[in-house]
Design an enzyme around this catalytic site. Structure first.
Site, PDB file in Angstrom:
ATOM      1  N   HIS A 168       7.791  -4.544  30.287  1.00  0.00           N
ATOM      2  CA  HIS A 168       9.155  -4.659  29.735  1.00  0.00           C
ATOM      3  C   HIS A 168       9.027  -4.618  28.210  1.00  0.00           C
ATOM      4  O   HIS A 168       8.461  -3.682  27.659  1.00  0.00           O
ATOM      5  CB  HIS A 168       9.746  -5.970  30.266  1.00  0.00           C
ATOM      6  CG  HIS A 168      11.242  -5.984  30.379  1.00  0.00           C
ATOM      7  ND1 HIS A 168      12.059  -4.977  29.973  1.00  0.00           N
ATOM      8  CD2 HIS A 168      12.092  -6.952  30.859  1.00  0.00           C
ATOM      9  CE1 HIS A 168      13.322  -5.294  30.201  1.00  0.00           C
ATOM     10  NE2 HIS A 168      13.372  -6.495  30.733  1.00  0.00           N
ATOM     11  N   HIS A 173      10.633   4.938  33.007  1.00  0.00           N
ATOM     12  CA  HIS A 173      11.755   3.994  32.943  1.00  0.00           C
ATOM     13  C   HIS A 173      12.385   3.889  34.321  1.00  0.00           C
ATOM     14  O   HIS A 173      12.449   4.876  35.053  1.00  0.00           O
ATOM     15  CB  HIS A 173      12.798   4.480  31.925  1.00  0.00           C
ATOM     16  CG  HIS A 173      13.727   3.415  31.496  1.00  0.00           C
ATOM     17  ND1 HIS A 173      14.878   3.107  32.186  1.00  0.00           N
ATOM     18  CD2 HIS A 173      13.672   2.549  30.449  1.00  0.00           C
ATOM     19  CE1 HIS A 173      15.491   2.104  31.578  1.00  0.00           C
ATOM     20  NE2 HIS A 173      14.771   1.744  30.533  1.00  0.00           N
ATOM     21  N   ASP A 197      10.289   2.114  23.826  1.00  0.00           N
ATOM     22  CA  ASP A 197       9.150   1.339  23.327  1.00  0.00           C
ATOM     23  C   ASP A 197       8.063   2.208  22.705  1.00  0.00           C
ATOM     24  O   ASP A 197       7.161   1.696  22.047  1.00  0.00           O
ATOM     25  CB  ASP A 197       8.556   0.495  24.456  1.00  0.00           C
ATOM     26  CG  ASP A 197       9.491  -0.637  24.842  1.00  0.00           C
ATOM     27  OD1 ASP A 197      10.114  -1.206  23.930  1.00  0.00           O
ATOM     28  OD2 ASP A 197       9.615  -0.928  26.036  1.00  0.00           O
TER      29      ASP A 197
HETATM   30  N1  COA Z   1       2.536   6.285  32.990  1.00  0.00           N
HETATM   31  C1  COA Z   1       2.079   6.987  34.049  1.00  0.00           C
HETATM   32  N2  COA Z   1       2.664   6.966  35.261  1.00  0.00           N
HETATM   33  C2  COA Z   1       3.767   6.211  35.401  1.00  0.00           C
HETATM   34  C3  COA Z   1       4.302   5.472  34.342  1.00  0.00           C
HETATM   35  C4  COA Z   1       3.643   5.517  33.091  1.00  0.00           C
HETATM   36  N3  COA Z   1       4.085   4.833  32.056  1.00  0.00           N
HETATM   37  N4  COA Z   1       5.404   4.822  34.760  1.00  0.00           N
HETATM   38  C5  COA Z   1       5.552   5.137  36.057  1.00  0.00           C
HETATM   39  N5  COA Z   1       4.560   5.970  36.451  1.00  0.00           N
HETATM   40  C6  COA Z   1       4.367   6.533  37.777  1.00  0.00           C
HETATM   41  C7  COA Z   1       3.757   5.496  38.710  1.00  0.00           C
HETATM   42  O1  COA Z   1       2.346   5.552  38.690  1.00  0.00           O
HETATM   43  C8  COA Z   1       4.341   5.928  40.025  1.00  0.00           C
HETATM   44  O2  COA Z   1       3.609   7.061  40.487  1.00  0.00           O
HETATM   45  P1  COA Z   1       3.353   7.280  42.060  1.00  0.00           P
HETATM   46  O3  COA Z   1       4.716   7.385  42.680  1.00  0.00           O
HETATM   47  O4  COA Z   1       2.560   8.549  42.094  1.00  0.00           O
HETATM   48  O5  COA Z   1       2.605   6.076  42.531  1.00  0.00           O
HETATM   49  C9  COA Z   1       5.744   6.407  39.662  1.00  0.00           C
HETATM   50  O6  COA Z   1       5.661   6.822  38.315  1.00  0.00           O
HETATM   51  C10 COA Z   1       6.813   5.341  39.808  1.00  0.00           C
HETATM   52  O7  COA Z   1       6.338   4.177  39.149  1.00  0.00           O
HETATM   53  P2  COA Z   1       6.998   2.754  39.361  1.00  0.00           P
HETATM   54  O8  COA Z   1       6.143   1.706  38.733  1.00  0.00           O
HETATM   55  O9  COA Z   1       7.337   2.574  40.816  1.00  0.00           O
HETATM   56  O10 COA Z   1       8.360   2.930  38.591  1.00  0.00           O
HETATM   57  P3  COA Z   1       9.325   1.798  38.115  1.00  0.00           P
HETATM   58  O11 COA Z   1      10.676   2.390  37.989  1.00  0.00           O
HETATM   59  O12 COA Z   1       9.202   0.569  38.950  1.00  0.00           O
HETATM   60  O13 COA Z   1       8.710   1.428  36.696  1.00  0.00           O
HETATM   61  C11 COA Z   1       8.358   1.011  34.468  1.00  0.00           C
HETATM   62  C12 COA Z   1       9.361   1.500  35.520  1.00  0.00           C
HETATM   63  C13 COA Z   1       9.068   1.002  33.117  1.00  0.00           C
HETATM   64  C14 COA Z   1       7.933  -0.429  34.797  1.00  0.00           C
HETATM   65  C15 COA Z   1       7.137   1.945  34.436  1.00  0.00           C
HETATM   66  O14 COA Z   1       7.545   3.250  34.107  1.00  0.00           O
HETATM   67  C16 COA Z   1       6.066   1.450  33.494  1.00  0.00           C
HETATM   68  O15 COA Z   1       5.254   0.605  33.872  1.00  0.00           O
HETATM   69  N6  COA Z   1       6.046   1.987  32.227  1.00  0.00           N
HETATM   70  C17 COA Z   1       5.090   1.530  31.247  1.00  0.00           C
HETATM   71  C18 COA Z   1       5.566   0.248  30.613  1.00  0.00           C
HETATM   72  C19 COA Z   1       6.772   0.460  29.718  1.00  0.00           C
HETATM   73  O16 COA Z   1       6.816   1.346  28.890  1.00  0.00           O
HETATM   74  N7  COA Z   1       7.759  -0.422  29.893  1.00  0.00           N
HETATM   75  C20 COA Z   1       8.956  -0.408  29.081  1.00  0.00           C
HETATM   76  C21 COA Z   1      10.134   0.183  29.798  1.00  0.00           C
HETATM   77  S1  COA Z   1      11.525   0.341  28.702  1.00  0.00           S
END
Ligand code: COA
Length: 376
Positions: free
Chosen positions: A229, A268, A322
């Site tokens: 987050h 996201h 971010d």
């Molecule tokens: N880098 C690489 N792959 C990513 C990714 C990232 N930053 N974010 C998501 N993915 C991939 C996951 O590995 C997953 O792949 P798969 O389906 O092959 O297993 C897919 O995308 C979905 O990921 P998931 O964690 O289920 O998505 P989510 O909607 O729950 O997650 C976040 C959203 C923001 C938590 C996630 O994108 C993340 O962890 N980002 C990095 C942290 C970040 O920047 N957070 C700030 C958000 S404003």
């Protein structure tokens, strides 16, 4: 997921409550397919660079753009609370020096929240004063946490400066340039509200129990601190800092993609397209870095973004807000470990707006869970 209980058998949602709608709101609209973010009907592109953080906070909290006299009163109210209780500032002495700056900031806010008079905690007519107090006190507490990192004392606020410029003055101990203030203000404006994200929802759950607004904001701060987050802006910048130029960035990204690394600052829950906040902030970041002779860092960022989006864009993964805010905070001189703090300062506006919007309903938020019988 489909629940097995007869009551929720028809509900469908993914892990992490993905796709579950938890309420109505008139505060913001987020279109994660078109890449649009609107506060109270205003697209952020129409706000950034044109209105101050004070005006944005008024719009988000109270539902309309302030006229001159409303803005004057609101700004005066914000200025009135620039000095937080001394006990809150002193609380930093009891926190381990190596605690995360966001935790230090949150600890001071815990003490400050105890100084909000009790009647204001429950009366709706005190909605104006409570958010003003929290927005202004937290700016000083945030600055105190940042100064503490550098072993420096907090400098007194300056009444001739607006919210953004005064925060930078208190956090850095110097008067920021017009370009720095404008860029920082833009970052506050585009991060002031973002629907029922995890931290806003945490705040909403707390207010729904009848708790005070300070406790709700503290819950939001806790939720925001995680790496998935608000903690991601620090990690995204640390990742970028280690890359020595655009060529290295591209090569490193290809190797990291092969290892299926989760890149901080990318992806996201809502946006499956370029994040509009990134587009809005990039020109400010580029200008600040150029002015600082840091064009190489800018080009490294662009190379990394292109490489990752080129590989993962088809999957809906793009740079999120971010990945870009650090490129504004860094040239201004804010320390990397403190990057989540200004994000918190901005986004708490939205948390409070959601709390105030929810209060008249007053229904406690208490979802159910599907029982998994271990003996079955
Ligand atoms: N880098 C690489 N792959 C990513 C990714 C990232 N930053 N974010 C998501 N993915 C991939 C996951 O590995 C997953 O792949 P798969 O389906 O092959 O297993 C897919 O995308 C979905 O990921 P998931 O964690 O289920 O998505 P989510 O909607 O729950 O997650 C976040 C959203 C923001 C938590 C996630 O994108 C993340 O962890 N980002 C990095 C942290 C970040 O920047 N957070 C700030 C958000 S404003």
């Amino acid at each position: 997921m489909i629940g097995s209980s007869p009551i929720i058998a028809e509900q469908r949602y993914g892990r992490g409550l993905e796709d579950l709608v938890a309420g109505d709101t008139a505060i913001s609209e987020i279109d994660g397919r078109a890449g649009r973010l609107l506060y109270r009907g205003y697209p952020i592109e129409d706000l950034v660079g044109r209105v101050s953080f004070e005006e944005t906070a008024y719009l988000v909290l109270f539902g309309e753009m302030p006229d001159d006299s409303q803005l004057e009163n609101w700004s005066a109210e914000l200025e009135r609370w620039r000095d937080p209780p001394q006990a809150a500032l002193d609380a930093l002495r009891s926190v381990p020096r190596n605690a995360h700056p966001l935790a230090q900031f949150r600890t001071m806010m815990t003490v400050a929240a105890c100084h909000i008079p009790e009647p204001e905690n429950t009366e709706l007519d005190a909605q104006w004063r409570r958010p003003a107090r929290i927005l202004s006190w937290t700016a000083a507490l945030a600055a105190r946490a940042i100064r503490h990192l550098e072993g420096a004392d907090l400098v007194p606020p300056r009444d001739d400066l607006g919210y953004a410029a005064n925060f930078l003055h208190q956090a850095t101990g110097r008067t920021s340039s017009t370009e720095e203030t404008t860029a920082f203000e833009a970052s506050l404006v585009v991060q002031a509200e973002h629907g029922l994200h995890a931290a806003a929802f945490a705040a909403l759950v707390v207010i729904s129990t009848g708790a005070d607004l300070g406790s709700a904001v503290l819950a939001g701060m806790g939720a925001l601190s995680g790496a998935r987050h608000g903690g991601a802006n620090q990690l995204a910048f640390e990742m970028l800092e280690q890359l020595n130029g655009p060529g290295t960035a591209r090569q490193w990204a290809r190797e990291a993609l092969a290892r299926r690394l989760r890149f901080p600052g990318f992806g996201h829950r809502v946006y499956k397209c370029p994040d509009p906040r990134v587009r809005a902030l990039e020109p400010y970041a580029e200008a600040l870095l150029d002015a600082n002779g840091d064009g190489r860092l800018w080009n490294t960022y662009l190379a990394l973004r292109e490489e990752i989006e080129g590989a993962l864009g088809a999957k809906g993964i793009f740079a999120n807000v971010d990945s870009i805010t650090g490129l504004i905070y860094h040239p201004i001189g804010l320390p990397v470990s403190a990057f989540p703090i200004p994000f918190c300062l901005a986004i708490q506006t939205g948390w409070m707006a959601h709390c105030l919007e929810y209060l008249p309903d007053g229904k406690v938020i208490a979802p159910g869970a599907v029982y998994i019988d271990p003996t079955a």
